[in-house]
Design a protein around this motif. Structure first.
Motif, PDB file in Angstrom:
ATOM      1  N   GLU B   7       4.393 -35.821  12.759  1.00  0.00           N
ATOM      2  CA  GLU B   7       3.327 -35.494  12.120  1.00  0.00           C
ATOM      3  C   GLU B   7       3.137 -35.834  10.652  1.00  0.00           C
ATOM      4  O   GLU B   7       3.787 -35.700   9.815  1.00  0.00           O
ATOM      5  CB  GLU B   7       3.244 -33.788  12.229  1.00  0.00           C
ATOM      6  CG  GLU B   7       1.891 -33.143  12.043  1.00  0.00           C
ATOM      7  CD  GLU B   7       1.806 -31.830  12.056  1.00  0.00           C
ATOM      8  OE1 GLU B   7       1.240 -31.019  11.125  1.00  0.00           O
ATOM      9  OE2 GLU B   7       2.346 -31.145  12.959  1.00  0.00           O
ATOM     10  N   HIS B   8       1.584 -36.324  10.611  1.00  0.00           N
ATOM     11  CA  HIS B   8       1.144 -36.968   9.365  1.00  0.00           C
ATOM     12  C   HIS B   8       1.290 -35.681   8.426  1.00  0.00           C
ATOM     13  O   HIS B   8       1.006 -34.509   8.697  1.00  0.00           O
ATOM     14  CB  HIS B   8       0.047 -37.500   9.339  1.00  0.00           C
ATOM     15  CG  HIS B   8      -0.109 -38.611  10.273  1.00  0.00           C
ATOM     16  ND1 HIS B   8      -0.993 -39.681  10.577  1.00  0.00           N
ATOM     17  CD2 HIS B   8       1.205 -39.157  11.190  1.00  0.00           C
ATOM     18  CE1 HIS B   8      -0.785 -40.397  11.326  1.00  0.00           C
ATOM     19  NE2 HIS B   8       0.596 -40.209  11.749  1.00  0.00           N
ATOM     20  N   PHE B   9       1.417 -36.042   7.077  1.00  0.00           N
ATOM     21  CA  PHE B   9       1.525 -35.297   5.897  1.00  0.00           C
ATOM     22  C   PHE B   9       0.054 -35.134   5.567  1.00  0.00           C
ATOM     23  O   PHE B   9      -0.322 -35.740   4.561  1.00  0.00           O
ATOM     24  CB  PHE B   9       2.477 -35.503   5.004  1.00  0.00           C
ATOM     25  CG  PHE B   9       2.568 -34.508   3.864  1.00  0.00           C
ATOM     26  CD1 PHE B   9       3.141 -33.324   4.060  1.00  0.00           C
ATOM     27  CD2 PHE B   9       2.135 -34.610   2.640  1.00  0.00           C
ATOM     28  CE1 PHE B   9       3.296 -32.374   3.269  1.00  0.00           C
ATOM     29  CE2 PHE B   9       2.316 -33.892   1.695  1.00  0.00           C
ATOM     30  CZ  PHE B   9       2.881 -32.708   1.752  1.00  0.00           C
ATOM     31  N   VAL B  10      -0.782 -34.427   6.035  1.00  0.00           N
ATOM     32  CA  VAL B  10      -2.445 -34.466   5.992  1.00  0.00           C
ATOM     33  C   VAL B  10      -2.825 -33.238   5.330  1.00  0.00           C
ATOM     34  O   VAL B  10      -1.958 -32.422   5.269  1.00  0.00           O
ATOM     35  CB  VAL B  10      -3.052 -34.818   7.184  1.00  0.00           C
ATOM     36  CG1 VAL B  10      -2.841 -36.255   7.836  1.00  0.00           C
ATOM     37  CG2 VAL B  10      -2.654 -33.784   8.158  1.00  0.00           C
ATOM     38  N   ARG B  11      -4.080 -33.579   4.771  1.00  0.00           N
ATOM     39  CA  ARG B  11      -4.704 -32.471   3.776  1.00  0.00           C
ATOM     40  C   ARG B  11      -5.815 -32.362   4.703  1.00  0.00           C
ATOM     41  O   ARG B  11      -6.567 -33.387   5.184  1.00  0.00           O
ATOM     42  CB  ARG B  11      -4.940 -32.984   2.704  1.00  0.00           C
ATOM     43  CG  ARG B  11      -6.091 -32.330   2.088  1.00  0.00           C
ATOM     44  CD  ARG B  11      -6.241 -32.558   0.455  1.00  0.00           C
ATOM     45  NE  ARG B  11      -4.941 -31.718  -0.045  1.00  0.00           N
ATOM     46  CZ  ARG B  11      -4.891 -30.423  -0.067  1.00  0.00           C
ATOM     47  NH1 ARG B  11      -5.830 -30.016  -0.464  1.00  0.00           N
ATOM     48  NH2 ARG B  11      -3.668 -29.876  -0.621  1.00  0.00           N
ATOM     49  N   SER B 162     -12.350 -37.942  15.385  1.00  0.00           N
ATOM     50  CA  SER B 162     -11.275 -38.627  16.078  1.00  0.00           C
ATOM     51  C   SER B 162     -10.679 -39.717  15.195  1.00  0.00           C
ATOM     52  O   SER B 162      -9.583 -40.202  14.954  1.00  0.00           O
ATOM     53  CB  SER B 162     -11.558 -39.178  17.504  1.00  0.00           C
ATOM     54  OG  SER B 162     -11.316 -38.166  18.471  1.00  0.00           O
ATOM     55  N   VAL B 163     -12.153 -40.299  14.474  1.00  0.00           N
ATOM     56  CA  VAL B 163     -11.541 -41.534  13.703  1.00  0.00           C
ATOM     57  C   VAL B 163     -11.367 -40.892  12.390  1.00  0.00           C
ATOM     58  O   VAL B 163     -12.017 -40.798  11.261  1.00  0.00           O
ATOM     59  CB  VAL B 163     -12.850 -42.469  13.336  1.00  0.00           C
ATOM     60  CG1 VAL B 163     -12.488 -43.600  12.711  1.00  0.00           C
ATOM     61  CG2 VAL B 163     -13.283 -42.840  14.933  1.00  0.00           C
ATOM     62  N   SER B 164      -9.752 -40.391  12.370  1.00  0.00           N
ATOM     63  CA  SER B 164      -9.364 -39.763  11.084  1.00  0.00           C
ATOM     64  C   SER B 164      -7.984 -39.886  11.188  1.00  0.00           C
ATOM     65  O   SER B 164      -7.134 -40.583  12.073  1.00  0.00           O
ATOM     66  CB  SER B 164      -9.775 -38.314  10.993  1.00  0.00           C
ATOM     67  OG  SER B 164      -9.185 -37.508  12.076  1.00  0.00           O
ATOM     68  N   ASN B 165      -7.000 -39.375  10.266  1.00  0.00           N
ATOM     69  CA  ASN B 165      -5.719 -39.220  10.597  1.00  0.00           C
ATOM     70  C   ASN B 165      -5.249 -37.691  10.692  1.00  0.00           C
ATOM     71  O   ASN B 165      -4.227 -37.426  10.457  1.00  0.00           O
ATOM     72  CB  ASN B 165      -5.086 -39.873   9.380  1.00  0.00           C
ATOM     73  CG  ASN B 165      -4.778 -41.166  10.042  1.00  0.00           C
ATOM     74  OD1 ASN B 165      -4.061 -41.582  11.003  1.00  0.00           O
ATOM     75  ND2 ASN B 165      -5.125 -42.140   9.215  1.00  0.00           N
ATOM     76  N   GLN B 166      -6.277 -36.708  11.108  1.00  0.00           N
ATOM     77  CA  GLN B 166      -5.852 -35.305  11.484  1.00  0.00           C
ATOM     78  C   GLN B 166      -5.164 -35.212  12.373  1.00  0.00           C
ATOM     79  O   GLN B 166      -5.440 -35.739  13.686  1.00  0.00           O
ATOM     80  CB  GLN B 166      -7.061 -34.721  11.170  1.00  0.00           C
ATOM     81  CG  GLN B 166      -7.759 -34.617   9.950  1.00  0.00           C
ATOM     82  CD  GLN B 166      -7.141 -33.850   8.917  1.00  0.00           C
ATOM     83  OE1 GLN B 166      -6.755 -32.929   8.856  1.00  0.00           O
ATOM     84  NE2 GLN B 166      -7.167 -34.754   7.688  1.00  0.00           N
ATOM     85  N   TRP B 169      -7.128 -33.998  16.163  1.00  0.00           N
ATOM     86  CA  TRP B 169      -8.421 -34.722  16.277  1.00  0.00           C
ATOM     87  C   TRP B 169      -8.102 -36.182  16.725  1.00  0.00           C
ATOM     88  O   TRP B 169      -8.893 -36.714  17.457  1.00  0.00           O
ATOM     89  CB  TRP B 169      -9.399 -34.893  14.721  1.00  0.00           C
ATOM     90  CG  TRP B 169      -9.928 -33.430  14.555  1.00  0.00           C
ATOM     91  CD1 TRP B 169      -9.802 -32.079  14.949  1.00  0.00           C
ATOM     92  CD2 TRP B 169     -10.491 -33.374  12.977  1.00  0.00           C
ATOM     93  NE1 TRP B 169     -10.171 -31.211  14.299  1.00  0.00           N
ATOM     94  CE2 TRP B 169     -10.528 -31.933  13.013  1.00  0.00           C
ATOM     95  CE3 TRP B 169     -10.727 -34.034  12.121  1.00  0.00           C
ATOM     96  CZ2 TRP B 169     -11.204 -31.239  11.864  1.00  0.00           C
ATOM     97  CZ3 TRP B 169     -11.257 -33.466  10.955  1.00  0.00           C
ATOM     98  CH2 TRP B 169     -11.536 -31.953  10.941  1.00  0.00           C
ATOM     99  N   SER B 170      -7.339 -36.817  15.821  1.00  0.00           N
ATOM    100  CA  SER B 170      -6.909 -38.098  16.067  1.00  0.00           C
ATOM    101  C   SER B 170      -5.905 -38.367  17.203  1.00  0.00           C
ATOM    102  O   SER B 170      -5.687 -39.517  17.534  1.00  0.00           O
ATOM    103  CB  SER B 170      -6.330 -38.757  14.751  1.00  0.00           C
ATOM    104  OG  SER B 170      -5.195 -38.147  14.354  1.00  0.00           O
ATOM    105  N   ASP B 171      -5.591 -37.301  18.065  1.00  0.00           N
ATOM    106  CA  ASP B 171      -4.840 -37.511  18.947  1.00  0.00           C
ATOM    107  C   ASP B 171      -5.274 -37.622  20.331  1.00  0.00           C
ATOM    108  O   ASP B 171      -4.764 -37.731  21.384  1.00  0.00           O
ATOM    109  CB  ASP B 171      -3.570 -36.282  18.966  1.00  0.00           C
ATOM    110  CG  ASP B 171      -2.880 -36.255  17.966  1.00  0.00           C
ATOM    111  OD1 ASP B 171      -2.350 -37.226  17.439  1.00  0.00           O
ATOM    112  OD2 ASP B 171      -2.478 -35.126  17.457  1.00  0.00           O
TER     113      ASP B 171
ATOM    114  N   PRO C 234      -7.576 -45.089  11.115  1.00  0.00           N
ATOM    115  CA  PRO C 234      -8.559 -43.908  11.649  1.00  0.00           C
ATOM    116  C   PRO C 234      -9.504 -44.939  12.768  1.00  0.00           C
ATOM    117  O   PRO C 234      -9.608 -44.627  13.616  1.00  0.00           O
ATOM    118  CB  PRO C 234      -9.261 -43.609  10.619  1.00  0.00           C
ATOM    119  CG  PRO C 234      -8.608 -43.793   9.379  1.00  0.00           C
ATOM    120  CD  PRO C 234      -7.778 -44.598   9.599  1.00  0.00           C
ATOM    121  N   ASN C 237      -9.204 -45.282  16.923  1.00  0.00           N
ATOM    122  CA  ASN C 237      -9.939 -44.439  17.661  1.00  0.00           C
ATOM    123  C   ASN C 237     -11.372 -44.480  17.775  1.00  0.00           C
ATOM    124  O   ASN C 237     -11.870 -43.841  19.001  1.00  0.00           O
ATOM    125  CB  ASN C 237      -9.753 -42.630  17.344  1.00  0.00           C
ATOM    126  CG  ASN C 237      -8.462 -42.568  17.676  1.00  0.00           C
ATOM    127  OD1 ASN C 237      -7.820 -42.668  18.565  1.00  0.00           O
ATOM    128  ND2 ASN C 237      -7.843 -41.232  17.019  1.00  0.00           N
TER     129      ASN C 237
END
Ligand SMILES: Nc1nc2c(c(=O)[nH]1)N[C@H]1C(S)=C(S)[C@@H](COP(=O)(O)OP(=O)(O)OC[C@H]3O[C@@H](n4cnc5c(=O)[nH]c(N)nc54)[C@H](O)[C@@H]3O)O[C@H]1N2
Ligand SMILES: Nc1nc2c(c(=O)[nH]1)N[C@H]1C(S)=C(S)[C@@H](COP(=O)(O)OP(=O)(O)OC[C@H]3O[C@@H](n4cnc5c(=O)[nH]c(N)nc54)[C@H](O)[C@@H]3O)O[C@H]1N2
Ligand code: SF4
Ligand code: SF4
Ligand code: SF4
Ligand code: SF4
Ligand code: SF4
Ligand SMILES: [Mo]
Lengths: 727, 305, 266
Positions: B7-11, B162-166, B169-171, C234, C237
């Motif tokens: 899991e990314h270390f995201v904010r 989805s176009v993120s690294n959350q 959402w991005s999964d 990103p 996707n």
């Protein structure tokens, strides 16, 4: 080391007192050295001395090290009890791990190997602190690692300038340059030197310190009292106080507790936070008539009278707060652990009406002098004739003081270049003989900065000496006793790591700690340890009051009995202040306080002062204790819970940080837990102010025992007993 | 600190209420426009009333969108136009990054706003005149282009997530479709609800409910895809705290299906025209669907926060 | 340090094997960049009370306790891991990819920089950064993160955090030099038997390479960092998202047209 012959044979034989014979009568049985008095809790050390030749009073030696009374054989016998299994039982270190370390260390006795030991208060804060450090020194002597580059038993001094502090006699028992404080009854310089200076105990010993003691003392008195120090008044020796009793840190508060102290000045030190058993220390402060605080910031001492739980109206002490500059706000010198005195600049201008400490003291001094002048008083001479010839007597310059410390030749008016030229005829001065040579007519050598910018040019030996970076005492020498870095012929033990070497006509390398042209083959050549009477390193020493050889004792409060000698488990001579003063016992037992606790620093805070620095308070915002995971789960404590840690003396109520870093240990066959207590919080500072109720029981030292190491009277901050509860 | 494997270390960007409502209104705006267009294309003249409701709804919802987006910028709101114009010194030009849904979305919203306005104005003027203002063919071509944009508006918000690294959402690749299906469902529900105030439009009610049923079915399929993809990425546990929201969302979808079933029965009995007015059951179903639309977006947004 | 020249690529080599967790880097960064920091809170998470990188914390020292159950077991140097985290100044920067305003640029030192006068606070970059680096400053309404001390570099000074680090765990310099130093260090650790030691972001496997790369004492996952398989931009996707939407659109339109079709009714 001894049993497996891993020691550095040539070094131990020639450069240590292994070959010295010890008097009959010296013995060690069941945890006690000879000469013990149980009622006084002290040793008569008469039996801890060498077997001497009455004609010369030099010690008898056996260079084969076979004589059963030789230091070597006595040591071998003494330490035969410390088997790996015994060490493991005492320390909790698994035997395999201990052996691994011992194997590594054991290889360091080869001539071309060297290791260093670096220590700080993990060793000193014990009732056996002095001996713990000596044990390291003894090990290094056995390995032949003293006086060698990369060797030594090295104190990491705490405050940036602790080394400078001791050099300049912050300790009560010394004068500047480690001259002893005079004792009652001494009338003349000769009396003083006879009772203070080391005595030559081998024919090849130079005994440089002992030989020059009177020159250093007289030159110091000349610096202090100028024209009032004359040959016919013993250079004003009678102006110097001669304390009859111990006056170390804890003793001061002990005296206050006894009501024998009128007032106290605290400068750059906050008694209420830092001393053991802080509840008792606060009580001591409350016994004073007046208390003067010189500090840049409020401290737990300046505010002790309204600490949480204290009724301010009941405190009679009058407290004066004199705003002083912080060290960031002035220039001056910091002396590091390698004795390099480095001049530094002021970083910030002083704020508000803060004055430098030495300006405050100068002002107080001038006022006292005026009072003597106008109103008279007993024995005015030491005050009236003190040298104070600074340009502005209310605002002495640190530069002037540094020049004064170096000392000068009164006949020529020139700065002294070396302490070797100091005299005891009143023609030379020094403020601190070990600093002679630091400030020449050409300028302040402590300001020099030729360092790693150009290692080739600035470190010609390649040994990291950087001789033109600042200045180190003595005489800019980087490794003390460096004669010991070369063998009997003057060749480096390790050619890749030379200290000084004999090139056929003189010693080259570092600044030699030895006559520069003394041929090592000369039958009268001096031994390497030039400062002590023996001329060699002391494996066995009568310089300590708790034993000539280091021995393991449990802390005063311990959950186990000393496996070596259960009947004399703790140090028999540790100084028990409460007991000596007739106060009730304040030590707990494992029945009530089953867990070991230790106290220490966090990198994020500097003692108590950084409680005023917002960015650092953010890093470690709240007081906490570290608790072993296993113990925490037994007690149902989770990280972040509030817990109470209590000792016989007090309690703290703080947050828990549960961690596997603190594992249980098996000591003397028993499973023991250890609780870690960071020391940094009190009832002063940002975290305390933000919620006053937070400040209630925060002082780590509310828990620690009021007991001192027998030699230095250092408190036992590193091991005591506590209980733990979830609240 | 212990970290979850892979899991990314995201904010979390902490998009909260404004963005949630923007996602809601964007779905309604785009969805209504598309439905209105479809009614015109495929329905008969009697469906025109309902279509006009759709255009009105679309316009109002579209107006709300930039207000919400600007408000979400907080104190930087006067810089909302930086989305479109690059103010980097020496670099000033139009900002358009086809690979950044937010950049494309900003432009799409602007252009779609024009379509929504024109179509709403056309509907209003036609209502006032009592007959169509623009020739139907031209109108339909215009509507089709607008509807394509509307569908984009209703769906890109999902792609944007989805176009993120959350995590969550991005999964998954399902969010664009999911938001579109639910936007369409919400739009039908809102139009149906508003028929209460325009009884002549009630003619289309049965058809709307039927369409809602199809949208709901699509949505069910996409929710399943969503859970499967997120499950495959190992971030399902993040959804757990928001199960209540998911329940509401699913209740909305179920309401849509139930409503559709009921009305289809009505339809076979008497046709759409047989329903003269909006009854209480439609109101309830519509409200449930709308709440579900909101809950779905909330559940998705929060699961990454 | 050699002079700092525009046009060259600069970065950090953060060697976690020698980090002592003193957090001087965090404080130096705050002092130099005039960041106030957040409200002091005790997080009960090892010695970390900062929590994460954000608008006030542009350096953040992570503390990871990996103590084996048998406390005396030697931990191969990885029992208590410390890592001073910072913006990676990714070669392929996720934040920059999604930023709709063009606020995020590459500077003349090849670092990733948010222009405060361009950013409008949309927070898309926050959602995009895989390392949780960026935070919103509520006062300015803009996104903040490590600038790699852009102002100091322009003035010829090394970054504050690197300057303050007492162990040289944080090394600053031209990227090529740092990569070389890192290779030497890694080889030394491997020769000492620390086989878990690895470089992260030194090659192009994550985000085309990181200008601020790390020597780790364990897997990237242990430190909460995406490994090479997970490190994706990103935009991966974009296509899937739009295709999913398009399929849905087609089906929905068909459904709508069917439902609304003109039919003969009574
Ligand atoms: N950040 C920061 N730095 C400081 C200071 C500060 O307050 N903050 N203070 C300065 C000062 S004045 C000092 S004196 C130094 C002190 O520096 P340190 O000596 O490092 O001080 P502590 O953290 O008190 O304790 C050190 C260690 O001693 C270990 N220890 C305890 N008992 C024993 C024992 O019996 N044997 C051995 N071998 N180890 C033991 C503990 O595990 C602990 O890790 O730090 C200086 N530096
Ligand atoms: N339980 C427990 N207790 C301990 C220890 C432990 O490990 N455990 N460690 C002990 C040790 S080693 C030490 S050194 C002490 C530390 O104890 P202290 O030295 O008392 O601690 P600091 O907070 O560093 O205090 C220094 C004070 O000096 C002030 N100051 C700074 N510069 C100047 C200056 O130039 N002039 C003046 N007048 N004031 C100045 C600061 O504002 C601050 O209030 O604590 C001791 N106490
Ligand atoms: S680490 Fe995050 S903020 Fe830094 S450049 Fe990479 S994507 Fe951008
Ligand atoms: S918050 Fe600022 S920097 Fe981040 S994506 Fe939006 S405009 Fe760009
Ligand atoms: S480079 Fe500068 S801005 Fe970035 S973390 Fe270091 S000190 Fe802070
Ligand atoms: S300053 Fe250096 S040693 Fe200290 S925490 Fe930061 S990286 Fe680690
Ligand atoms: S540990 Fe920190 S404060 Fe102490 S000397 Fe080193 S850099 Fe300075
Ligand atoms: Mo200290």
């Amino acid at each position: 080391m001894l049993q497996n012959n891993l020691f550095h044979d040539e070094y131990v034989r020639n450069y240590t007192n292994a070959s010295f014979l010890v008097k009959d009568g010296y013995a060690f049985t069941d945890g006690l050295f000879s000469g013990y008095s149980a009622s006084a809790r002290t040793y008569n050390i008469a039996s801890w001395s060498y077997d001497t030749d009455p004609a010369t009073s030099f010690a008898n030696r056996d260079m084969t090290l076979q004589n059963p009374r030789s230091v070597f054989q006595l040591m071998k016998q003494h330490y035969s009890r410390y088997t790996p299994e015994m060490v493991s039982s005492i320390t909790g270190i698994p035997v395999a791990d201990f052996n691994k370390v011992a194997d590594l260390v054991g290889q360091m006795g080869k001539p071309d190997k060297v290791m260093t030991i670096v220590y700080a208060v993990g060793l000193t804060h014990h009732t056996t602190g002095g001996q713990l450090i000596r044990s390291g020194a003894v090990l290094q002597l056995l390995l032949g690692n003293m006086g060698r580059p990369g060797g030594g038993m090295n104190a990491e001094r705490g405050h940036a300038n602790i080394q400078g502090n001791t050099d300049h006699a912050i300790s009560w028992e010394i004068l500047p340059g480690y001259l002893k404080i005079p004792a009652p009854g001494q009338k003349t310089i000769a009396d003083y030197v006879a009772q203070s200076a080391p005595k030559k105990s081998d024919k090849n010993s130079w005994n440089f310190f002992g030989t020059n003691y009177s020159k250093f003392m007289v030159s110091t008195l000349k610096a202090w009292y100028g024209d009032a120090a004359k040959k016919d008044n013993e250079f004003a020796f009678n102006f110097v106080p001669k304390p009859a009793g111990n006056a170390s840190w804890m003793t001061i508060y002990d005296q206050a507790l006894k009501g024998k102290m009128e007032g106290l000045m605290l400068s750059g030190m906050t008694a209420a936070s830092i001393g053991p058993d802080s509840n008792q220390v606060r009580q001591a402060l409350g016994n004073l008539k007046w208390l003067v605080i010189m500090d840049a910031l409020p401290t737990t001492s300046s505010e002790f009278w309204h600490a949480p739980g204290v009724d301010a109206s009941q405190v009679k002490t009058e407290v004066f707060m004199l705003p002083a500059t912080h060290w960031i706000e002035k220039e001056g010198s910091f002396v590091n652990s390698g004795r390099w005195s480095q001049w530094k600049d002021q970083v910030l201008p002083p704020q508000g009406q803060a004055r430098h400490d030495h300006w405050i003291l100068a002002d107080i001094f001038q006022r006292v002098k005026t009072l003597y002048k106008t109103q008279g008083g007993k024995f005015p001479d030491p005050i009236m004739s003190l040298t104070f010839d600074y340009k502005d007597p209310l605002k002495p310059d640190l530069d002037e003081i540094a020049r004064e410390i170096n000392g000068k030749d009164l006949s020529t008016g020139k700065q002294m270049t070396t302490f070797a030229n100091l005299k005891d005829d009143g023609t030379t001065t020094t403020g601190d003989w070990i600093y002679t040579g630091s400030y020449l007519d050409t300028g302040n050598l402590m300001k020099r900065r030729q360092g790693v910018q150009d290692p080739k040019a600035n470190d010609p030996t390649g040994m990291g000496f950087y001789p033109n970076w600042s200045w180190s005492w003595p005489l800019n020498r980087r490794v003390m006793y460096n004669r010991a870095s070369a063998d009997l012929n003057g060749k480096a033990w390790d050619p890749a790591r030379p200290g000084i070497t004999w090139n056929g006509s003189k010693w080259v390398g570092d600044v030699p700690d030895y006559p520069a042209t003394m041929d090592p083959h000369d039958p009268n050549a001096y031994l390497p340890f030039i400062m002590n009477g023996e001329g060699v390193g002391r494996l066995f020493s009568n310089g300590m009051v708790d034993g000539p050889l280091p021995e393991h004792y449990e802390p005063i409060e311990s959950p186990v009995q000393n496996p070596l000698h259960p009947t004399n488990s703790a140090s028999p001579v540790a100084f028990l202040y409460d007991k000596a003063a007739g106060r009730p016992n304040r030590f707990g037992t494992a029945t009530d306080y089953p867990y070991i606790a230790t106290s220490y620093r966090l990198t994020e805070h500097e003692h108590y002062v950084t409680q005023h620095v917002p960015h650092l308070v953010q890093l470690q915002p709240r007081p906490f204790v570290e608790i072993p995971q296993e113990l925490a789960s037994e007690k149902g404590i989770k990280s972040g819970d509030q817990v109470r840690v209590s000792s016989k003396r007090g309690k703290v109520e703080v947050l828990a940080l549960v961690t596997k870093r603190l594992g249980p240990m098996t000591v003397a066959g028993q499973k023991v837990y250890q609780i870690g207590i960071p020391i940094h919080w009190g009832y002063i500072g940002i975290s305390a102010d933000s919620d006053p109720s937070h400040g209630r029981y925060w002082l780590a030292n509310a828990l620690t025992p009021f007991v001192g190491d027998a030699n230095a009277r250092t408190p036992e901050f590193k091991a005591f007993l506590v209980n733990l509860e979830k609240i | 600190m212990l970290y979850l494997a892979a899991e990314h270390f995201v904010r979390a960007p902490q998009w909260l209420w404004y963005v949630l409502f923007y996602f809601f209104f964007a779905g309604i705006a785009g969805g209504s426009y598309a439905i209105a267009t479809m009614l015109r294309l495929s329905g008969d003249v009697r469906d025109e009333s309902a279509a006009r409701i759709g255009f009105y709804v679309s316009f109002v919802a579209t107006v709300v969108c930039p207000i919400l987006l600007t408000a979400d910028l907080g104190v930087s709101w006067p810089r909302f136009w930086h989305m479109l114009i690059d103010v980097t010194p020496g670099d000033s030009a139009v900002n358009f990054k086809y690979w950044s849904p937010m950049s494309v979305g900003a432009w799409a919203l602007l252009v779609f706003g024009f379509f929504a306005f024109v179509s709403a104005a056309e509907a209003w003027l036609s209502d006032r005149r009592g007959r169509p203002l623009v020739p139907p063919l031209l109108n339909r071509v215009f509507n089709v282009v607008g509807a394509v944009l509307g569908i984009f508006i209703a769906s890109y918000t999902g792609v944007l997530l989805s176009v993120s690294n959350q995590p969550v959402w991005s999964d998954t690749w399902s969010l664009g479709g999911l938001f579109l299906a639910s936007g369409l469902g919400g739009a039908t529900a809102l139009i149906a609800l508003l028929m209460r105030y325009r009884p002549d439009a009630a003619f289309s009610l049965g058809r709307l409910h039927q369409a809602a049923g199809y949208f709901a079915a699509l949505e069910v399929a996409l929710i399943i895809v969503f859970f499967v993809t997120v499950g495959a990425a190992g971030t399902l546990p993040r959804l757990l705290p928001w199960l209540a929201l998911w329940a509401i969302a699913v209740a909305g979808v179920a309401a849509g299906l139930v409503g559709a079933r009921g009305h289809m029965r009505v339809m076979t009995a008497g046709g759409s025209g047989a329903l003269a007015r909006v009854r209480l059951d439609t109101v309830v179903v519509s409200l449930l669907v709308l709440v579900g639309v909101l809950a779905l977006r909330a559940a998705v947004i929060f699961s990454a926060q | 340090m050699a002079t700092i020249k525009a046009g060259e690529t600069y970065g950090f080599f953060t060697d976690t094997s020698i980090c002592i967790g003193c957090e001087a880097c965090e404080v130096a960064c705050k002092e130099c960049n005039q960041l106030q920091g957040n409200n002091p809170t005790f997080l009960a998470d090892s010695f970390d009370n900062t929590g994460s990188l954000d608008a006030q914390n542009w350096r953040h020292v992570k503390f990871i306790e990996q103590v084996p159950d048998q406390s005396a077991t030697p931990g191969n140097g990885s029992a208590w891991l410390m890592m001073s985290d910072v913006c990676k100044h990714c070669k392929h920067a996720s934040c920059m990819e999604v930023c709709p305003t063009g606020a995020i640029i590459r500077t003349e030192f090849n670092t990733v920089f948010i222009q405060q006068d361009v950013c409008n606070g949309c927070r898309n970059c926050i959602a995009a950064c895989p390392y949780g680096v960026i935070g919103m400053n509520q006062q300015t309404g803009t996104a903040h993160k490590c600038t790699l001390c852009y102002d100091r570099l322009q003035g010829g000074l090394e970054p504050a955090c690197a300057k303050a680090c007492p162990t040289q765990s944080i090394q600053f310099g031209p990227l090529a030099d740092l990569q070389q130093a890192a290779d030497v260090r890694l080889a030394a650790l491997h020769s000492q038997g620390m086989n878990q030691a690895q470089l992260y972001g030194r090659d192009d496997k994550v985000y085309g390479g990181l200008n601020a790369f790390f020597l780790l004492m364990d897997k990237p996952e242990t430190y909460g960092l995406p490994n090479a398989d997970n490190a994706k931009l990103p935009s991966r996707n974009d296509l899937g998202g739009y295709i999913g939407a398009a399929i849905t659109a087609v089906l929905a339109v068909v459904g709508g047209l069917v439902a609304f079709r003109r039919r003969v009714t009574g």
